[in-house]
Write a protein that holds these residues in place. Structure first.
Motif, PDB file in Angstrom:
ATOM      1  N   PHE A  46      37.336  41.109  45.189  1.00  0.00           N
ATOM      2  CA  PHE A  46      37.713  39.746  46.138  1.00  0.00           C
ATOM      3  C   PHE A  46      39.223  39.779  46.230  1.00  0.00           C
ATOM      4  O   PHE A  46      39.979  40.591  45.785  1.00  0.00           O
ATOM      5  CB  PHE A  46      37.156  38.552  45.478  1.00  0.00           C
ATOM      6  CG  PHE A  46      37.853  38.434  44.119  1.00  0.00           C
ATOM      7  CD1 PHE A  46      38.943  37.455  43.992  1.00  0.00           C
ATOM      8  CD2 PHE A  46      37.180  38.578  42.802  1.00  0.00           C
ATOM      9  CE1 PHE A  46      39.360  36.948  42.658  1.00  0.00           C
ATOM     10  CE2 PHE A  46      37.947  38.475  41.657  1.00  0.00           C
ATOM     11  CZ  PHE A  46      38.995  37.538  41.585  1.00  0.00           C
ATOM     12  N   ASN A  47      39.571  38.786  47.010  1.00  0.00           N
ATOM     13  CA  ASN A  47      41.035  38.431  47.065  1.00  0.00           C
ATOM     14  C   ASN A  47      41.288  36.861  47.040  1.00  0.00           C
ATOM     15  O   ASN A  47      40.568  35.997  47.601  1.00  0.00           O
ATOM     16  CB  ASN A  47      41.420  38.930  48.647  1.00  0.00           C
ATOM     17  CG  ASN A  47      42.905  39.000  48.968  1.00  0.00           C
ATOM     18  OD1 ASN A  47      43.522  37.883  48.908  1.00  0.00           O
ATOM     19  ND2 ASN A  47      43.448  40.400  48.828  1.00  0.00           N
ATOM     20  N   ALA A  48      42.386  36.874  46.233  1.00  0.00           N
ATOM     21  CA  ALA A  48      42.758  35.408  45.747  1.00  0.00           C
ATOM     22  C   ALA A  48      44.184  35.179  46.169  1.00  0.00           C
ATOM     23  O   ALA A  48      44.976  35.749  45.633  1.00  0.00           O
ATOM     24  CB  ALA A  48      42.647  34.965  44.323  1.00  0.00           C
ATOM     25  N   ARG A  49      44.419  34.259  47.236  1.00  0.00           N
ATOM     26  CA  ARG A  49      45.651  34.181  47.567  1.00  0.00           C
ATOM     27  C   ARG A  49      46.520  35.502  47.763  1.00  0.00           C
ATOM     28  O   ARG A  49      47.766  35.526  47.366  1.00  0.00           O
ATOM     29  CB  ARG A  49      46.657  33.129  46.612  1.00  0.00           C
ATOM     30  CG  ARG A  49      45.772  31.859  46.536  1.00  0.00           C
ATOM     31  CD  ARG A  49      46.652  30.904  45.566  1.00  0.00           C
ATOM     32  NE  ARG A  49      46.116  29.619  45.499  1.00  0.00           N
ATOM     33  CZ  ARG A  49      46.744  28.562  45.040  1.00  0.00           C
ATOM     34  NH1 ARG A  49      47.946  28.735  44.356  1.00  0.00           N
ATOM     35  NH2 ARG A  49      46.099  27.429  44.855  1.00  0.00           N
ATOM     36  N   GLY A  50      45.991  36.492  48.533  1.00  0.00           N
ATOM     37  CA  GLY A  50      46.717  37.636  48.853  1.00  0.00           C
ATOM     38  C   GLY A  50      46.702  38.638  47.635  1.00  0.00           C
ATOM     39  O   GLY A  50      47.077  39.886  47.718  1.00  0.00           O
ATOM     40  N   LEU A  51      46.098  38.197  46.587  1.00  0.00           N
ATOM     41  CA  LEU A  51      46.291  39.051  45.261  1.00  0.00           C
ATOM     42  C   LEU A  51      44.645  39.746  45.194  1.00  0.00           C
ATOM     43  O   LEU A  51      43.637  39.121  45.258  1.00  0.00           O
ATOM     44  CB  LEU A  51      46.491  38.389  44.153  1.00  0.00           C
ATOM     45  CG  LEU A  51      47.795  37.761  44.071  1.00  0.00           C
ATOM     46  CD1 LEU A  51      48.137  36.934  42.703  1.00  0.00           C
ATOM     47  CD2 LEU A  51      48.951  38.595  44.135  1.00  0.00           C
ATOM     48  N   PRO A  52      44.655  40.990  44.682  1.00  0.00           N
ATOM     49  CA  PRO A  52      43.228  41.640  44.810  1.00  0.00           C
ATOM     50  C   PRO A  52      42.726  41.377  43.461  1.00  0.00           C
ATOM     51  O   PRO A  52      43.619  41.159  42.408  1.00  0.00           O
ATOM     52  CB  PRO A  52      43.921  43.152  44.894  1.00  0.00           C
ATOM     53  CG  PRO A  52      45.235  43.325  44.329  1.00  0.00           C
ATOM     54  CD  PRO A  52      45.777  41.925  44.733  1.00  0.00           C
TER      55      PRO A  52
END
Length: 356
Positions: free
Chosen positions: A193-199
């Motif tokens: 997934f991706n959270a605020r541009g972080l993998p």
């Protein structure tokens, strides 16, 4: 089908019955009857072409069905049907032998011998995978578990299904007894997934959700146990969309539950042992990845309990294009929804062919 145990015309009935009467009731008495495999239509095709309605009213069923096998029109009593069905189960003798996912059948049924070899584990995985594609809705989860409460025509199914401890664990109460299973996730059960541009990744095998704050640098990850999180899970066409509340805000991802369950069930059922049938009781003694399952299941009692529930049910079951639509009121609550029988039947056809 003259040797079939069940006969609709022997019950309290009105109207007409035809060749389908014996076929359907024989299938009820012997789920993998040789007669079905020898019919001109496949099971899935026959279900797609079956049209009409079953109307249930306090133990009485009015049938108005047409099918490639013939028509089933008339009225019969659930109690008499259950009595005949239970009697046929009493005559089921023999064993099912499991060996690393392969099943060898050596059964004698009211409709004749039932012998053959089946790749059972894979077929069961396919069946469950297709079944999960028909679940729809959104439920909350917390501590890595989803609370389940499902009214059905056979009684309420309730409890939890958890996935936060490295395994898919069920703690369910059903009309047939407790269903407590633990299916370990494989090492490949990772959901990116991706959270605020972080993998990030949800690692179901380790029970962790991780976010990589410094991509490409060892030690830059922050991990939290899935069991500490809460959010919602939405089901549609075999897929699950998860929204998880974290310190980074809501993290959203989705994965194919149908495919995951298919693989997990297939692997979990690669055990060794026997299921012996005698006088309406199935004695299970199987050892495999799930551990040892040793239990007696009274099939006759299950049929009688189901009949008791149906005798208090009201509503309709409508068949069209392989889909059955339920609109029933039962002592356990309303049973409203759709089930694609033809999709599930396609998984059973190789089984029927293998044992006939």
């Amino acid at each position: 089908m003259s040797n079939a145990v069940l006969d609709l015309t022997s019950a309290t009935s009105t109207g007409t019955s035809s060749g389908l009467t014996t076929e359907i009731l024989a299938i009820g008495a012997t789920p993998l009857t040789p007669a079905l495999a020898n019919s001109s239509s496949s099971l899935a095709t026959s279900l797609k072409q079956t049209q009409g309605t079953l109307t249930i009213n306090n133990g009485q069923v009015v049938s108005d069905l047409t099918s490639p096998l013939g028509d089933l029109k008339g009225t019969f009593e659930v109690g008499q049907f259950a009595t005949n069905f239970a009697a046929s189960l009493q005559q089921l003798q023999g064993s099912l032998n499991f060996n690393q996912g392969t099943l060898v059948s050596d059964l004698t049924t009211p409709a004749g011998p039932l012998r053959g070899t089946i790749e059972f584990a894979q077929r069961a995985g396919d069946f469950i995978g297709d079944f999960l594609k028909q679940i729809a809705g959104t439920v909350p989860f917390e501590n890595g578990a989803v609370a389940i409460e499902i009214p059905s025509s056979i009684g309420k199914i309730s409890g939890t299904v958890s996935f936060g401890g490295g395994a898919l664990v069920t703690d369910l109460t059903t009309p047939f007894g407790d269903l407590d299973l633990s299916l370990p996730f494989s090492e490949s059960a990772n959901i990116p997934f991706n959270a605020r541009g972080l993998p990030g990744v949800i690692d179901l095998a380790k029970g962790l959700i991780s976010v990589d704050f410094i991509p490409g640098v060892a030690g830059g990850e922050l991990s939290l146990p899935i069991s500490s999180l809460f959010g919602t899970a939405s089901f549609a066409e075999g897929k699950v969309a998860i929204d998880v509340s974290t310190f980074l805000g809501t993290v959203s991802t989705n994965f194919d539950l149908s495919a995951l369950a298919n693989r997990s069930i297939t692997d979990a059922l690669k055990g060794t042992g026997t299921v012996t049938f005698n006088a309406g009781v199935a004695a299970i003694d199987v050892t495999g990845p799930l551990g040892t399952i040793k239990q007696d299941v009274n099939l006759t009692a299950i049929v009688q309990n189901l009949a008791t529930t149906l005798q208090q049910a009201q509503g309709t079951l409508t068949f069209a294009d392989g889909v059955v639509t339920s609109n029933l009121t039962t002592p356990s609550g309303s049973l409203i929804g759709k089930l694609d029988l033809s999709a599930l039947a396609s998984d059973l056809e190789p089984v029927i062919e293998a044992v006939t």
